[in-house]
Motif scaffolding. Structure first.
Motif, PDB file in Angstrom:
ATOM      1  N   LEU A  26      -8.496   6.470  -4.378  1.00  0.00           N
ATOM      2  CA  LEU A  26      -9.003   5.070  -4.100  1.00  0.00           C
ATOM      3  C   LEU A  26     -10.259   4.383  -4.372  1.00  0.00           C
ATOM      4  CD1 LEU A  26     -10.437   5.714   0.093  1.00  0.00           C
ATOM      5  CD2 LEU A  26      -9.614   7.785  -2.399  1.00  0.00           C
ATOM      6  N   THR A  27     -10.350   3.775  -4.545  1.00  0.00           N
ATOM      7  CA  THR A  27     -11.576   2.809  -4.424  1.00  0.00           C
ATOM      8  C   THR A  27     -12.473   1.945  -2.618  1.00  0.00           C
ATOM      9  OG1 THR A  27     -10.257   0.491  -4.801  1.00  0.00           O
ATOM     10  CG2 THR A  27     -11.297   2.150  -6.698  1.00  0.00           C
ATOM     11  N   ALA A  28     -13.038   1.651  -3.090  1.00  0.00           N
ATOM     12  CA  ALA A  28     -13.765   1.208  -1.408  1.00  0.00           C
ATOM     13  C   ALA A  28     -14.804   0.522  -1.376  1.00  0.00           C
ATOM     14  CB  ALA A  28     -13.431   1.920  -0.408  1.00  0.00           C
ATOM     15  N   HIS A  29     -15.257  -0.614  -0.591  1.00  0.00           N
ATOM     16  CA  HIS A  29     -16.762  -1.002  -0.337  1.00  0.00           C
ATOM     17  C   HIS A  29     -17.293  -1.842   1.129  1.00  0.00           C
ATOM     18  CE1 HIS A  29     -20.406  -3.709  -1.449  1.00  0.00           C
ATOM     19  NE2 HIS A  29     -20.573  -2.563  -2.267  1.00  0.00           N
ATOM     20  N   PRO A  30     -17.768  -1.416   1.550  1.00  0.00           N
ATOM     21  CA  PRO A  30     -18.069  -2.526   2.796  1.00  0.00           C
ATOM     22  C   PRO A  30     -17.685  -3.994   2.121  1.00  0.00           C
ATOM     23  CG  PRO A  30     -19.719  -0.944   3.056  1.00  0.00           C
ATOM     24  CD  PRO A  30     -19.058  -1.049   1.614  1.00  0.00           C
ATOM     25  N   ASP A  31     -18.134  -4.169   1.336  1.00  0.00           N
ATOM     26  CA  ASP A  31     -17.432  -6.022   1.137  1.00  0.00           C
ATOM     27  C   ASP A  31     -16.872  -6.221   0.578  1.00  0.00           C
ATOM     28  OD1 ASP A  31     -20.724  -5.958   1.508  1.00  0.00           O
ATOM     29  OD2 ASP A  31     -21.245  -5.995  -0.482  1.00  0.00           O
ATOM     30  N   ALA A  32     -15.687  -6.085   0.575  1.00  0.00           N
ATOM     31  CA  ALA A  32     -13.958  -5.974   0.034  1.00  0.00           C
ATOM     32  C   ALA A  32     -13.519  -6.396   1.810  1.00  0.00           C
ATOM     33  CB  ALA A  32     -13.653  -4.352  -0.078  1.00  0.00           C
ATOM     34  N   LYS A  33     -13.457  -7.911   0.498  1.00  0.00           N
ATOM     35  CA  LYS A  33     -11.887  -8.448   1.890  1.00  0.00           C
ATOM     36  C   LYS A  33     -10.814  -8.697   1.747  1.00  0.00           C
ATOM     37  CE  LYS A  33     -15.823 -12.239   2.101  1.00  0.00           C
ATOM     38  NZ  LYS A  33     -16.206 -13.153   1.698  1.00  0.00           N
ATOM     39  N   ILE A  34     -10.136  -7.753   0.562  1.00  0.00           N
ATOM     40  CA  ILE A  34      -8.857  -7.809   0.091  1.00  0.00           C
ATOM     41  C   ILE A  34      -8.424  -5.705   0.421  1.00  0.00           C
ATOM     42  CG2 ILE A  34      -7.080  -7.864  -0.855  1.00  0.00           C
ATOM     43  CD1 ILE A  34      -8.346  -9.888  -2.297  1.00  0.00           C
ATOM     44  N   LEU A  35      -7.205  -5.922   1.136  1.00  0.00           N
ATOM     45  CA  LEU A  35      -6.854  -4.112   1.719  1.00  0.00           C
ATOM     46  C   LEU A  35      -5.397  -4.175   0.576  1.00  0.00           C
ATOM     47  CD1 LEU A  35      -7.356  -0.813   2.516  1.00  0.00           C
ATOM     48  CD2 LEU A  35      -6.733  -1.531   4.709  1.00  0.00           C
ATOM     49  N   VAL A  36      -5.769  -2.797  -0.496  1.00  0.00           N
ATOM     50  CA  VAL A  36      -4.372  -3.154  -0.819  1.00  0.00           C
ATOM     51  C   VAL A  36      -3.890  -1.610  -0.334  1.00  0.00           C
ATOM     52  CG1 VAL A  36      -2.955  -2.672  -2.885  1.00  0.00           C
ATOM     53  CG2 VAL A  36      -4.591  -3.945  -3.008  1.00  0.00           C
ATOM     54  N   VAL A  37      -3.054  -1.932   0.327  1.00  0.00           N
ATOM     55  CA  VAL A  37      -2.591  -0.311   0.665  1.00  0.00           C
ATOM     56  C   VAL A  37      -1.173  -0.215   0.093  1.00  0.00           C
ATOM     57  CG1 VAL A  37      -1.249   1.170   2.887  1.00  0.00           C
ATOM     58  CG2 VAL A  37      -2.920  -0.464   2.647  1.00  0.00           C
ATOM     59  N   GLY A  38      -0.906   0.871  -0.852  1.00  0.00           N
ATOM     60  CA  GLY A  38       0.038   1.473  -1.677  1.00  0.00           C
ATOM     61  C   GLY A  38       0.762   2.253  -1.186  1.00  0.00           C
ATOM     62  N   GLN A  39       1.572   3.154  -2.134  1.00  0.00           N
ATOM     63  CA  GLN A  39       1.925   4.675  -1.383  1.00  0.00           C
ATOM     64  C   GLN A  39       1.210   5.814  -2.192  1.00  0.00           C
ATOM     65  OE1 GLN A  39       6.336   3.081  -2.113  1.00  0.00           O
ATOM     66  NE2 GLN A  39       6.040   4.219  -3.825  1.00  0.00           N
ATOM     67  N   ALA A  40       1.120   6.466  -3.128  1.00  0.00           N
ATOM     68  CA  ALA A  40       0.341   7.362  -3.411  1.00  0.00           C
ATOM     69  C   ALA A  40       0.264   7.799  -5.018  1.00  0.00           C
ATOM     70  CB  ALA A  40       0.984   8.443  -3.390  1.00  0.00           C
ATOM     71  N   PRO A  41      -0.320   8.004  -5.699  1.00  0.00           N
ATOM     72  CA  PRO A  41      -0.627   7.950  -7.080  1.00  0.00           C
ATOM     73  C   PRO A  41       0.532   8.300  -8.173  1.00  0.00           C
ATOM     74  CG  PRO A  41      -2.500   8.989  -6.163  1.00  0.00           C
ATOM     75  CD  PRO A  41      -1.704   8.693  -5.150  1.00  0.00           C
ATOM     76  N   GLY A  42       0.999   8.344  -8.932  1.00  0.00           N
ATOM     77  CA  GLY A  42       1.652   8.712  -9.900  1.00  0.00           C
ATOM     78  C   GLY A  42       0.881   9.425 -10.816  1.00  0.00           C
ATOM     79  N   THR A  43       1.442  10.224 -11.723  1.00  0.00           N
ATOM     80  CA  THR A  43       1.232  10.530 -13.077  1.00  0.00           C
ATOM     81  C   THR A  43      -0.205  10.171 -13.683  1.00  0.00           C
ATOM     82  OG1 THR A  43       2.262  10.540 -14.482  1.00  0.00           O
ATOM     83  CG2 THR A  43       3.421  11.953 -13.326  1.00  0.00           C
ATOM     84  N   ILE A  79      -9.213   0.114  -2.285  1.00  0.00           N
ATOM     85  CA  ILE A  79      -7.723   0.038  -2.612  1.00  0.00           C
ATOM     86  C   ILE A  79      -7.469   1.752  -2.363  1.00  0.00           C
ATOM     87  CG2 ILE A  79      -5.829   0.577  -5.099  1.00  0.00           C
ATOM     88  CD1 ILE A  79      -7.691  -0.977  -6.722  1.00  0.00           C
ATOM     89  N   VAL A  80      -6.359   2.132  -0.574  1.00  0.00           N
ATOM     90  CA  VAL A  80      -6.703   2.800  -0.009  1.00  0.00           C
ATOM     91  C   VAL A  80      -5.150   3.042  -0.259  1.00  0.00           C
ATOM     92  CG1 VAL A  80      -6.907   3.822   1.990  1.00  0.00           C
ATOM     93  CG2 VAL A  80      -8.595   1.845   1.173  1.00  0.00           C
ATOM     94  N   PRO A  81      -3.939   3.904  -0.767  1.00  0.00           N
ATOM     95  CA  PRO A  81      -2.644   4.759  -1.111  1.00  0.00           C
ATOM     96  C   PRO A  81      -2.026   5.162   0.611  1.00  0.00           C
ATOM     97  CG  PRO A  81      -3.680   5.416  -2.396  1.00  0.00           C
ATOM     98  CD  PRO A  81      -4.568   5.037  -1.758  1.00  0.00           C
ATOM     99  N   MET A  82      -1.419   5.289   0.539  1.00  0.00           N
ATOM    100  CA  MET A  82      -0.926   5.995   1.979  1.00  0.00           C
ATOM    101  C   MET A  82      -1.102   7.774   2.043  1.00  0.00           C
ATOM    102  SD  MET A  82      -0.431   4.379   4.679  1.00  0.00           S
ATOM    103  CE  MET A  82       0.757   5.341   5.437  1.00  0.00           C
ATOM    104  N   GLY A  83      -0.863   8.168   0.491  1.00  0.00           N
ATOM    105  CA  GLY A  83      -1.245   9.044   0.126  1.00  0.00           C
ATOM    106  C   GLY A  83      -2.338   8.466  -1.134  1.00  0.00           C
ATOM    107  N   PHE A  84      -3.044   9.664  -1.350  1.00  0.00           N
ATOM    108  CA  PHE A  84      -4.308   9.832  -2.138  1.00  0.00           C
ATOM    109  C   PHE A  84      -4.492  10.364  -3.587  1.00  0.00           C
ATOM    110  CE2 PHE A  84      -7.330   9.040   1.513  1.00  0.00           C
ATOM    111  CZ  PHE A  84      -7.084   7.216   1.681  1.00  0.00           C
ATOM    112  N   CYS A  85      -3.363  11.392  -3.587  1.00  0.00           N
ATOM    113  CA  CYS A  85      -2.760  12.358  -4.552  1.00  0.00           C
ATOM    114  C   CYS A  85      -1.458  12.135  -4.788  1.00  0.00           C
ATOM    115  CB  CYS A  85      -3.307  13.888  -3.838  1.00  0.00           C
ATOM    116  SG  CYS A  85      -4.844  14.287  -3.541  1.00  0.00           S
TER     117      CYS A  85
END
Length: 189
Positions: A26-43, A79-85
């Motif tokens: 995942l990636t995140a920073h307090p200044d971010a204006k857009i949040l991307v919420v997806g599923q989970a990482p692929g291989t 970028i904060v997916p529903m599952g991080f792994c």
């Protein structure tokens, strides 16, 4: 935020269920204006540790009309997916995101993201979690009625190559939703 990201990246909550072991991405920073919420990482994402570092990410960046550099700037996009792994392989693609992840971590991450003005809910898992009873019975209907969720959310299908048929059957998405999506993103970045 640094302490929280360190804690998440060292999470082993569901390690026994992960075929490749824990590797929260995942990636995140307090200044971010857009949040991307997806599923989970692929291989590929699991192996590189870079979110959306695959064909799905290429299509997503195309929809958003942003470069890789812009997309991976954490002061612009969280970028904060529903599952991080990586959850493992299922019969018709990857397994769903692990159920422990979002309830354990999402609210903590969101509390550190005070500047989010737009959240992209990519796929059914993100839409189910964030829209709850407000979502429609199908992903197509939820995405088709994206106006109901503005200005906070824009629901989208997953940009996976596996969804090419869905995109062909629903041309309105790329004709109506993608231009609005890219315009909103451009205004925010």
């Amino acid at each position: 935020m640094k302490k929280l990201l360190h804690e998440i990246r060292n999470c082993t909550l569901c390690a026994e269920h992960l075929p490749l072991g824990p590797h929260p991405v995942l990636t995140a920073h307090p200044d971010a204006k857009i949040l991307v919420v997806g599923q989970a990482p692929g291989t590929k994402v699991h192996n590189t540790g870079i979110p959306w570092n695959d064909q799905s990410g290429d299509r997503l960046r195309h929809w958003l009309q942003v470069s890789r550099d812009t997309f991976y700037d954490p002061t612009k996009f969280a970028i904060v997916p529903m599952g991080f792994c990586y959850p493992g392989k299922g019969k018709s693609g990857d397994l769903p995101p692990r159920p422990e992840c979002a309830p354990t971590w999402h609210q903590k991450v969101l509390s550190e993201l005070p500047n989010i003005e737009l959240t992209l809910l990519i796929g059914q898992y993100a839409q189910r979690y964030y829209l709850k009873e407000k979502r429609y019975k199908t992903l197509a209907k939820t995405v088709k009625n994206y106006q109901d969720f503005l200005p906070e959310y824009i629901p989208t299908p997953h940009p996976s190559p596996r969804n090419t048929l869905w995109l062909r059957k629903n041309p309105w998405f790329e004709l109506e939703v993608v231009p609005l999506l890219s315009e909103r993103v451009q205004c925010l970045i």
